[in-house]
Scaffold this motif. Structure first.
Motif, PDB file in Angstrom:
ATOM      1  N   GLN A 330       0.847  -1.185   0.000  1.00  0.00           N
ATOM      2  CA  GLN A 330       0.000   0.000   0.000  1.00  0.00           C
ATOM      3  C   GLN A 330       0.893   1.249   0.000  1.00  0.00           C
ATOM      4  N   GLU A 331       0.396   2.253  -0.635  1.00  0.00           N
ATOM      5  CA  GLU A 331       1.180   3.463  -0.895  1.00  0.00           C
ATOM      6  C   GLU A 331       1.684   4.141   0.381  1.00  0.00           C
ATOM      7  N   ASN A 332       0.842   4.194   1.412  1.00  0.00           N
ATOM      8  CA  ASN A 332       1.193   5.021   2.576  1.00  0.00           C
ATOM      9  C   ASN A 332       1.918   4.269   3.686  1.00  0.00           C
ATOM     10  N   TRP A 333       2.247   3.004   3.453  1.00  0.00           N
ATOM     11  CA  TRP A 333       2.865   2.212   4.519  1.00  0.00           C
ATOM     12  C   TRP A 333       4.255   2.734   4.903  1.00  0.00           C
TER      13      TRP A 333
ATOM     14  N   SER B  41      17.812   8.618  -0.169  1.00  0.00           N
ATOM     15  CA  SER B  41      18.075   9.448  -1.349  1.00  0.00           C
ATOM     16  C   SER B  41      17.533  10.864  -1.178  1.00  0.00           C
ATOM     17  N   LYS B  42      16.608  11.044  -0.222  1.00  0.00           N
ATOM     18  CA  LYS B  42      16.131  12.413   0.012  1.00  0.00           C
ATOM     19  C   LYS B  42      17.191  13.268   0.691  1.00  0.00           C
ATOM     20  N   ARG B 181       8.060   7.750  10.983  1.00  0.00           N
ATOM     21  CA  ARG B 181       6.999   7.010  11.692  1.00  0.00           C
ATOM     22  C   ARG B 181       6.921   7.438  13.158  1.00  0.00           C
ATOM     23  N   ALA B 182       8.065   7.704  13.761  1.00  0.00           N
ATOM     24  CA  ALA B 182       8.076   8.123  15.168  1.00  0.00           C
ATOM     25  C   ALA B 182       7.365   9.459  15.350  1.00  0.00           C
ATOM     26  N   LYS B 187       6.598   8.772   4.920  1.00  0.00           N
ATOM     27  CA  LYS B 187       7.954   8.973   4.387  1.00  0.00           C
ATOM     28  C   LYS B 187       7.974  10.087   3.336  1.00  0.00           C
ATOM     29  N   THR B 188       6.865  10.183   2.583  1.00  0.00           N
ATOM     30  CA  THR B 188       6.816  11.187   1.513  1.00  0.00           C
ATOM     31  C   THR B 188       6.760  12.613   2.064  1.00  0.00           C
ATOM     32  N   ASN B 189       6.390  12.752   3.332  1.00  0.00           N
ATOM     33  CA  ASN B 189       6.367  14.085   3.941  1.00  0.00           C
ATOM     34  C   ASN B 189       7.089  14.014   5.287  1.00  0.00           C
ATOM     35  N   CYS B 190       8.353  13.638   5.233  1.00  0.00           N
ATOM     36  CA  CYS B 190       9.088  13.318   6.463  1.00  0.00           C
ATOM     37  C   CYS B 190       9.549  14.567   7.207  1.00  0.00           C
TER      38      CYS B 190
END
Lengths: 334, 316
Positions: A330-333, B41-42, B181-182, B187-190
């Motif tokens: 899933q995309e948001n995992w 890579s970010k 996550r913490a 991840k896309t908006n870390c």
């Protein structure tokens, strides 16, 4: 249209038969030693059982893949090479390898034996997969559980080999073959001994109304009386980070892609792998049967496929924590 | 034995990274500097061109520069980036370090280092890697002294051997960013939260024992691996180079201790005492080298009482 393959685990001969009898297109097993990453006591095959299992499967049109996914050790490398020889001799349909040395040996000595690149090789991109194909003519890659379905679909366009993905069962969230969490805590390594979180290092303690699970003395999680305790692997542990106590890496629970089955099949994968060689014969029978029903239902009417509540309920009952996740698909995992 | 400063594993920003390597070049006797993003890579703050510029700037120090590349490669952009790093390394005539088979694939035929994330467990693998261009291997951290010695004995292609000797042990990679996550972020908006943790984020067990260290998609040991008491064994085995993994503080002093130790001007006990002081008496680990659980610390013998640093959680 060529149907996606259902690939089922076989920790022993009865499980192999259960998989075959419940609709698997292929099964996989390893031998009872350090050459495969499920080196648990009372599990896996002898040469005689392997020959018998292959005969049983072949008589019913089911393929058999032999797993050899640990890394040969300096002290006694022969057992790995002898096991490649054995797989070729007994008529395995494919051999699952991770180590560069074994890949080279197998390709040189048995050019006609199809090689599936193990998830333990951690090949998650076009460049790596094409490298393995160029050098060892691998026929298939078992993808590590790090890619989304969209990424799998893109990858399919970029490589010439078949893709095998995990569809159901335990969820390794780390890039396998390069995860040292087990050996860091216990000294026992999936790559070397073929064991993650060995049972002999596990302890369950009751302390002040809490159930504590420990791995070589390290507290992996503690549970309230009404909670179900999971087997203590580091990656599914409950720890403290950033002033919170939570499952820092991943909640215990099984991977189950049924809700995304159409997307996964449409991504162009060749094989759906069920995890669980250490599980019971009845687990193998149940999961294989339901995956068969689901896949057949999909092909009967792809546009209207929906995962049935009864399938999910039955599968949840087999799962750790009686719950499931779509994991990295899933995309948001991430 | 030479001293290599491994790639910076943490988010220190462009200026932080540049300042660090200038300091390592100017103020330490390290022989080799590994530069480049291995984790995320970010965080590729230095473009391949900027890496090349930094390498040129550091060149007068006389140190060998190696470009490191990503440990877990998934996207096309990541592969492109590695390709460009390989091109720059080739142009400069220096080695680059592959940490994923994508790196080995892209560098095939170029002189390269197989980093600690390439699974080099046996001499036949070493032979194969040498055939495709590998000139140096960094031994995977879980290998014991006996295994490393065996690899070196059967090192037919005479590939250089580097051993991870100081710093948090790189234990895993995942697709998921555990720092994000913490903070309940995807991840896309870390939001580059990892930038707030210059030595990674400590993860404790529920009974309060510091256990692991979260660094984006990577998990490290919270204890620092320290082989300073094993230097004689490393030298006898024929190890060419030891890797010191960058810490945000006191790195110059750490390198200084190792340099004195390798030069024979400091014995094991004194070096350990000095590193204990720098590390604020936090426990070290060296279990892997001794064929035990990685988190254990096997004290040197004979043991002076004030030097014992036994792992409280040792299970043996």
């Amino acid at each position: 249209m060529k149907k996606v393959e259902i690939l089922a685990p076989a920790g022993n001969l009865p499980s192999l038969k259960a998989a075959v009898d419940n609709g698997a297109d292929a099964v996989y097993f390893g031998f009872g030693n350090a050459t495969n990453a499920r080196n648990f006591e009372g599990l896996n095959f002898t040469e005689k059982e392997a020959a018998s299992g292959i005969a049983y499967a072949h008589a019913r049109g089911v393929k058999v893949n032999v797993v050899l996914n640990t890394f040969p050790q300096i002290n006694d490398p022969d057992i790995w090479y002898r096991t490649v020889d054995l797989a070729a001799r007994i008529g395995a349909d494919a051999i699952i390898l991770a180590n560069l040395a074994l890949l080279k040996y197998c390709r040189d000595k048995y050019p006609d034996l199809p090689i599936h690149l193990s998830v333990q090789a951690s090949a998650s991109n076009q460049a790596a997969i094409n490298f393995y194909q160029r050098h060892f003519a691998i026929q298939r890659v078992i993808l590590p559980r790090v890619l989304t379905v969209a990424e799998i679909r893109d990858l399919r366009q970029q490589v010439q080999v078949e893709l095998e993905v995990f569809a159901f069962g335990g969820l390794c969230v780390m890039a396998e073959g390069r995860c040292y969490l087990s050996s860091y805590v216990t000294g026992v390594s999936p790559n070397i001994e073929g064991v993650c979180s060995p049972a002999r290092a596990v302890r369950f303690d009751n302390s002040q109304d809490k159930l504590q699970t420990r791995l070589n003395g390290i507290l992996i999680a503690q549970y309230a009386p009404d909670e179900e305790a999971a087997y203590p692997t580091v990656c599914k542990g409950r720890f403290a980070a950033n002033d919170q106590i939570y499952h820092v890496m991943e909640e215990p629970g099984s991977l189950n892609i049924l809700a995304m089955l159409p997307e996964v099949i449409a991504s162009g994968v060749a094989s759906l792998k069920i995890e669980g060689r250490q599980r019971t014969k009845s687990y193998v029978a149940t999961v294989t049967r339901i995956m068969r029903q689901a896949v057949d239902a999909y092909y009967a009417d792809p546009d209207r496929f929906q995962a049935k509540g009864s399938w999910l309920k039955t599968l949840n009952a087999t799962s750790e924590g009686t719950t499931y996740t779509l994991g990295t698909y899933q995309e948001n995992w991430q | 034995m030479k001293i290599a400063i491994g790639p910076v594993l943490y988010e220190w920003g462009k200026k932080g990274i540049r300042d660090f390597y200038r300091r390592m070049a100017d103020e330490t006797a390290a022989d080799v500097l590994y530069i480049g993003e291995v984790i995320c890579s970010k965080r590729n703050h230095l473009t391949p061109d900027e890496m090349a510029l930094l390498a040129e700037e550091l060149r007068p120090s006389g140190k060998e520069i190696v470009f490191s590349t990503l440990g877990l490669v998934m996207s096309g952009e990541e592969q492109e980036y590695i390709q460009q790093v390989v091109q720059q390394a080739t142009r400069l005539g220096i080695l680059f370090e592959a940490n994923d088979m994508a790196g080995i694939a892209m560098g095939e035929g170029h002189p390269m280092v197989a980093g600690p994330h390439i699974t080099t467990y046996n001499p036949e693998t070493l032979d194969f890697l040498a055939e495709v261009g590998v000139r140096r291997v960094v031994i995977p951290v879980e290998l014991s002294q006996a295994m490393i010695a065996g690899l070196i004995r059967q090192n037919r292609a005479r590939v250089q051997v580097e051993v991870f000797a100081y710093g948090r042990l790189p234990l895993t990679f995942s697709a998921r960013c555990y720092t994000a996550r913490a903070f309940h972020l995807p991840k896309t908006n870390c939001q580059y939260k990892c930038g707030d943790f210059p030595d990674g984020m400590v993860m404790k067990t529920q009974d309060g024992v510091p256990f692991l260290n979260i660094n984006g998609i990577q998990t490290l040991s919270e204890r620092l691996c320290n082989l300073v008491t094993e230097v004689e064994q490393l030298a006898t085995m024929g190890v060419d180079m030891i890797r010191l993994s960058p810490q945000s503080r006191d790195m110059t002093a750490i390198v200084q201790v190792w340099q004195e130790r390798l030069a024979g001007r400091m014995d094991a006990a004194e070096a350990l005492a000095r590193l204990n002081e720098i590390n604020h008496q936090e426990p070290f680990c060296n279990g892997y080298f001794h064929g035990r659980a990685g988190l254990e610390f096997v004290a040197p013998r004979p043991v002076k009482p004030h030097l014992t640093n036994e792992a409280p959680t040792s299970g043996e």
